[in-house]
Design an enzyme around this catalytic site. Structure first.
Site, short mmCIF file in Angstrom:
data_model
loop_
_atom_site.label_atom_id
_atom_site.label_comp_id
_atom_site.label_asym_id
_atom_site.label_seq_id
_atom_site.Cartn_x
_atom_site.Cartn_y
_atom_site.Cartn_z
N CYS A 76 59.70 75.01 44.51
CA CYS A 76 59.58 75.49 43.14
C CYS A 76 60.40 77.07 43.09
O CYS A 76 61.54 77.10 43.22
CB CYS A 76 58.53 75.68 42.49
SG CYS A 76 58.48 75.56 40.74
N GLU A 107 55.79 69.77 43.81
CA GLU A 107 54.74 70.65 44.32
C GLU A 107 53.47 70.20 43.91
O GLU A 107 53.39 69.74 42.80
CB GLU A 107 55.27 72.10 43.65
CG GLU A 107 54.34 73.14 44.11
CD GLU A 107 54.72 74.38 43.27
OE1 GLU A 107 55.64 74.42 42.20
OE2 GLU A 107 54.36 75.49 43.70
N LYS A 113 54.96 77.58 50.98
CA LYS A 113 55.96 78.21 49.86
C LYS A 113 55.85 79.84 50.20
O LYS A 113 54.88 80.65 50.27
CB LYS A 113 55.10 77.96 48.50
CG LYS A 113 56.15 78.33 47.57
CD LYS A 113 55.44 78.09 45.99
CE LYS A 113 56.45 78.46 44.99
NZ LYS A 113 55.67 77.85 43.61
C1 ACM Z 1 56.59 77.62 40.11
O1 ACM Z 1 56.99 78.33 41.27
N1 ACM Z 1 55.70 76.46 40.46
C2 ACM Z 1 56.62 78.11 38.95
#
Ligand code: ACM
Length: 263
Positions: free
Chosen positions: A144, A40, A110
């Site tokens: 993530c 990420e 995300k």
């Molecule tokens: C995260 O979602 N980077 C902890």
């Protein structure tokens, strides 16, 4: 179908888009693979002070990061997925791009923002849809903290994803173990590409990332993992037929779902 799939783990330098991208591309150029997953926000680093700082470092798909991945994918005829801060007007998304030799196949933004990411990024607006790679299989994109919402990977698997490309900057210690269950319950391969190192900002926020990137097969077997502070690209050869959803002659992982009983 046999594929070579891998992850790239490293410690990005905050704000150093060119340096980080060049390091990734120069390393990947030395390897042979069908799919490479990067962490990420791997071009910028993670801990932005605020929206303004994120906006100053964010790029669109014409930017150095995505264009560099496109060039490499064309050269090597492969798939590469990686996270970057994506600029759209005055908005910044925590995004993941998937490229192949044919161009950009998808951008995922995300959906589940972790903690103070909510003060920096817009929440994603792209659905959890499997992407046809044009190479005889489908992949799913996740970033993530999406891991803690099983619906994310379930949606991707139900939509036909064979391999989950999970770009991460993990800080909690649970994900690597949770992925064992996710792989079995969806019968998918999962590549988690994580970063390591610490970051802090001028507001006094600090985070430490957990490394230990890994690849798990649909039987919940750990195919490869690395240490907390290992740098480099690591790959394994897989056989995609293992994603078959028939558990035995009488049980099918998806057809046996009792949707009428679920909330
Ligand atoms: C995260 O979602 N980077 C902890």
């Amino acid at each position: 179908m046999q594929l070579t799939i891998g992850f790239f783990q490293f410690k990005p330098e905050f704000g150093e888009i060119r340096k980080n991208t060049e390091f990734i591309v120069n390393t990947l150029r030395k390897h042979n693979f069908d799919i490479a997953v990067l962490p990420e926000l791997c071009s910028t680093g993670y801990l932005f002070e605020d929206k303004k700082q994120a906006l100053s470092l964010a790029e669109n798909t014409e930017g150095y990061f995505v264009q560099s991945l496109l060039k490499l994918a064309k050269e090597k005829e492969c798939l590469i997925a990686g996270g970057f801060a994506e600029k759209e007007g005055k908005k910044v998304y925590n995004s993941q791009v998937l490229v192949s030799e044919k161009g950009i196949l998808s951008i995922y933004r995300k959906a589940h923002l972790f903690y103070k990411e909510k003060e920096v990024f817009e929440a994603g607006n792209t659905p959890f849809k499997a992407i046809d790679t044009g190479k005889g299989f489908k992949v799913g994109l996740m970033i993530c903290f999406d891991w803690i919402f099983p619906e994310a990977m379930r949606s991707l698997a139900l939509d036909g994803a064979d391999i989950i490309l999970h770009s991460a900057n993990l800080v909690l210690p649970y994900c690597q173990r949770a992925m064992f269950a996710r792989s079995i319950e969806n019968r998918v391969f999962i590549i988690t590409a994580n970063r390591f190192g610490k970051e802090k900002n001028s507001k006094g926020d600090a985070v430490e990332f957990t490394g230990k990137s890994q690849i798990i097969n649909p039987n919940g077997e750990l195919l490869i993992t690395v240490g907390k502070e290992t740098t480099g690209f690591f790959s394994v050869d897989i056989d995609l037929s293992l994603t078959n959803k028939e558990l035995n002659p009488l049980n099918h992982l998806f057809k046996d779902r009792r949707k009428e009983l679920y909330l």
